[in-house]
Design an enzyme around this catalytic site. Structure first.
Site, PDB file in Angstrom:
ATOM      1  CD  GLU A 161     -23.354  28.661 -11.662  1.00  0.00           C
ATOM      2  OE1 GLU A 161     -23.856  29.673 -12.189  1.00  0.00           O
ATOM      3  OE2 GLU A 161     -23.908  27.552 -11.676  1.00  0.00           O
ATOM      4  CD  GLU A 201     -20.931  32.763  -7.490  1.00  0.00           C
ATOM      5  OE1 GLU A 201     -21.257  32.410  -8.654  1.00  0.00           O
ATOM      6  OE2 GLU A 201     -21.649  33.502  -6.788  1.00  0.00           O
ATOM      7  CB  CYS A 248     -28.432  29.056 -16.260  1.00  0.00           C
ATOM      8  SG  CYS A 248     -26.780  28.611 -15.800  1.00  0.00           S
ATOM      9  CB  SER A 286     -24.439  31.534  -9.143  1.00  0.00           C
ATOM     10  OG  SER A 286     -23.451  32.055 -10.006  1.00  0.00           O
ATOM     11  CE  LYS A 325     -31.869  32.271 -20.812  1.00  0.00           C
ATOM     12  NZ  LYS A 325     -30.819  32.471 -19.799  1.00  0.00           N
ATOM     13  CD  GLU A 366     -31.115  36.512 -18.480  1.00  0.00           C
ATOM     14  OE1 GLU A 366     -31.077  35.461 -17.828  1.00  0.00           O
ATOM     15  OE2 GLU A 366     -30.464  36.685 -19.532  1.00  0.00           O
ATOM     16  CD  GLU A 420     -30.574  43.507 -12.944  1.00  0.00           C
ATOM     17  OE1 GLU A 420     -31.141  44.623 -13.053  1.00  0.00           O
ATOM     18  OE2 GLU A 420     -31.187  42.473 -12.616  1.00  0.00           O
ATOM     19  CB  CYS A 460     -33.357  25.032 -21.598  1.00  0.00           C
ATOM     20  SG  CYS A 460     -32.456  25.695 -20.194  1.00  0.00           S
TER      21      CYS A 460
END
Lengths: 584, 162
Positions: free
Chosen positions: A281, A284, A301, A321, A360, A363, A368, A505
């Site tokens: 990141e 990037e 994230c 990102s 999650k 996710e 993908e 989190c």
């Protein structure tokens, strides 16, 4: 500060002006029971558990919202009050499906606890209608069973006030009132982003995560499988609460020991892939800055945040990102780099991910999120499920030793551990980006400006002739404010960190449920974050690019950050979504 | 509550009228209720398609609109039929067995209180006293009053409007 002095059960107490009776009682060490009250987000005085007597007033008052006043005399446990609260509980129970032996919240249910404290003798004293509700298990992460709902509306407040989404609310009226979605649609067809804040807000067992404990035990005991586990930074700041420890207890060492004893073949740490995320990141970010890419760059994230952005700000998808979350990166590395290194067929690897997060669970099922045709991760457990596994396996928390993680994917830095708190990803990225830009060692790695719990934090850094303007927020209602400011041109920034859950989190939807009686007086976000910042301080390596395991994976496998292989394994893409009309 | 899906027949003109009304009202405090009332005036009811228009145009969660629509009796989630059946469940009619009339109509048409048939020919509701207690039990179809009703006569009455 202006103060007022009043008497709670005959004891004089001085509190700030503007305090409620509930707060004044707390200051006098008197606990008034509550069910619906959640500080700042659900102050509705609806459940009537907190009723108190106030001298001179014939009516009982709801302490949670009743302003304390100078000279007031409050009585919190007269026979009249106790009888009233008992009746309130009996009435709630009359319409509550009482399967307390098998309920997921048994032992940690706020209603159950109050019933015990108030000496409910007959839970069926009043026979209510107990209507049948369809159990909604449509969403990837959770189940709603309204037959246990007590209509406190704490979930609605979490969804609407904290997160600014409002995909659930109170429908119908009177006895027909129920919490649900528009036209009673399944949650999966709404704009729910799977953050699970409703689950941690629920005082009873009406909302709970989908449980994968049995599947994980089965995988562990399948000899043909090589079962790996990764555990997110914030889990170590919450897990001990599942074993009755106070909020803010560090569980890192015992957690590793517990995973080893549960039988995982290797005990790894998401800290490794958090460091990897920073490498990718930060690269990037610098690339976008130098080559005129889309700015501000926004962190990726938090899967709840990602789905929120896809749904509510699809025009800002180019700002996200492209980095997979640390969970996704870990699975991708485990089933490629690690598998090759160890000579294991990636098909035989079962990747278990323990997360403070329910999003999650959504996710890892995104199409993908794969590596060479295999899912990056195979099971995602919440901190709560992890706690249940430990109890099920009979591990004695107090007797567990403190152990380390396995190498090489169990190695992480202080920069990685703070990923679990709001501002942590930004700080970790800054530690690396600044050193890459200047080529010199940072004199001080602590970026205090981006820490803390202020809704939106901004900071500007001058680095090697470059001005880097950053903004950090958490909680999606706050994210909305920040993004609207950016879109309106009121705030110019280059790099933004967003975490879906308020405080990050550490306060994720998969973390241990903390009773409102604690939550209303202790900031669990701050207490849990302290654990992570202490672990960062205590780590000899506090910058992601100095993690030797990270250096090794780039030298021997990935090449450079942002390389072709890194892109294939560690980066992802996003899908624009709609707020409404997903039911067409 | 499972609601049956009846095809939405809203037109572009109706949507334009609603959007114009929203533009006029959006800055008023508590604009949502009057907007919902206006929408019902335009469409006759508030199906999910109409709630979606309001949600998108006003940037309010659609669930909030649905919550209000199901809280207040003044809002309809189903359209009104070509013929509106109203069965009196007021005291006099009720003691003379009007609930049985209501239930029979409900059974024959397959719709409940506030419901509308798929072909939009009939909608059904109950009311409280039409001032004809001497004729109890009473039902109305549009402006026609049917007195001293029995469940057995329901089929014959409905057939007149089929």
């Amino acid at each position: 500060m202006d103060t007022i002095t009043l008497k709670i059960d005959g004891i004089e107490v001085t509190v700030p002006k503007g305090s409620t009776v509930l707060e004044a009682a707390h200051a006098a060490a008197v606990k008034i029971p509550t069910l619906c009250f959640l500080k700042e987000i659900n102050e509705i005085g609806a459940c009537r558990m907190c009723l108190v007597e106030i001298k001179g007033s014939p009516k009982l008052a709801a302490a949670c919202v009743f302003p304390a006043a100078d000279g007031m005399e409050v009585f919190t446990s007269t026979p009249r009050i106790l009888a009233n609260r008992k009746k309130t509980l009996e009435l709630i129970l009359s319409n509550h499906r009482k399967e307390c032996l098998s309920c997921v919240r048994s032992g940690n249910c706020e209603l159950q606890k109050l019933c015990r404290e108030y000496g409910i003798e007959d839970e069926n004293y009043y026979a209510g209608a107990n209507p049948e509700f369809r159990i909604d298990d449509s969403a990837a992460h959770m189940v709603r069973d309204n037959s246990k709902c007590i209509l406190c509306r704490r979930c609605v407040a979490a969804c609407t006030v904290s997160q600014g989404i409002g995909c659930i609310g109170a429908n119908e009226r009177g006895f027909d009132t129920n919490i649900g979605s528009v036209f009673d649609l399944p949650l999966a067809e709404t704009s729910c982003i799977h953050c699970g804040q409703c689950i941690t807000a629920c005082p009873v067992g009406a909302i709970y995560e989908k449980d994968s404990v049995d599947d994980v035990f089965a995988a562990i005991h399948d000899p043909s499988k090589h079962v790996l586990v990764q555990v997110a930074p914030a889990v170590r700041a919450g897990l001990a609460e599942e074993f009755g420890k106070p909020v803010g207890t560090d569980a890192q060492g015992k957690m590793a020991a517990a995973m080893r004893r549960l039988g995982f073949d290797k005990v790894f740490d998401t800290l490794f892939s958090a460091d990897l995320t920073i490498m990718e990141e930060a690269t990037e970010f610098l690339d976008r800055v130098k080559n005129g890419g889309t700015l501000p760059l926004i962190t990726s994230c938090s899967p709840g945040w990602i789905k929120f952005c896809e749904t509510y700000y699809p025009d800002m998808i180019p700002n996200l990102s492209t980095c997979k979350s640390p969970q996704g990166m870990f699975g991708a590395v485990a089933k490629s780099y690690y598998a090759e290194k160890e000579g294991i067929d990636p098909k035989d690897i079962v990747m278990v991910s323990i997360m403070p997060c329910t999003a999650k669970k959504f996710e890892y099922q995104r199409p993908e999120m794969n590596v060479n045709g295999l899912r990056d991760n195979d099971y995602v457990l919440t901190t709560r499920e992890f706690g249940r596994m430990i109890k099920l396996a009979g591990l004695d928390w107090d007797m567990l030793p403190e152990e380390d993680f396995d190498l090489p994917l169990g190695l992480g830095t202080g920069a990685a551990v703070i990923f679990g708190a709001t501002g942590g990803v930004m700080e970790a990225a800054l530690r690396t980006a600044v050193e890459v830009l200047t080529g010199e060692e940072l004199p001080n790695v602590d970026f205090e400006d981006v820490r803390g719990l202020k809704d939106i934090r901004t900071a500007t850094y001058e680095v090697a002739g470059l001005t880097v303007r950053v903004a950090v927020t958490s909680g999606l209602a706050n994210a909305r404010k920040l993004l609207d400011m950016v879109k309106a041109g009121e705030l110019e920034v280059d790099f933004i960190e967003v975490m879906a859950c308020p405080g990050g989190c550490v306060n994720g939807g998969g973390q241990p449920q903390v009773h409102a009686s604690v939550r209303n007086f202790v900031d669990i976000r701050a207490e849990r974050a302290k654990v992570l910042y202490a672990l960062d301080q205590g780590n000899a390596i506090r910058k992601s690019h100095e993690n030797p395991a990270i250096k090794e994976i780039y030298e021997t496998y990935l090449g450079e950050p942002g390389s072709h292989l890194a892109h294939k394994l560690l980066h992802t893409e996003y899908t624009p979504r709609k707020i409404n009309g997903n039911w067409d | 509550m499972e609601t049956k899906k009846i095809a939405f027949l809203g037109t572009a003109e109706q949507e334009a009228e609603l959007l114009a009304a929203i533009d006029d009202m959006r800055n008023l405090p508590g604009a949502l209720m009057p907007v919902m009332q206006k929408a019902q005036e335009i469409y006759g009811y508030l199906p999910i398609e109409v709630q979606e228009i309001i949600s998108d145009a006003m940037d309010v969660p659609i669930e909030k609109i649905y919550g209000i629509a199901t809280f207040y009796a003044q809002f309809n989630l189903e359209p009104k039929g070509k013929h509106q059946i109203s069965v009196c469940l007021g005291t006099a009619c009720y003691v003379k067995g009007s609930q049985l009339i209501f239930d029979e109509i409900s059974k024959q048409l397959g719709i409940g209180e506030g419901g509308c048939t798929d072909d939009r020919n009939f909608s059904l509701s109950s009311c409280r006293c039409v001032g004809a207690c001497g004729l109890a039990p009473v039902m109305l179809v549009d402006d026609d009053v049917y007195s001293q009703m029995t469940p057995g006569r329901v089929e014959e009455v409905l057939a007149k409007y089929a």
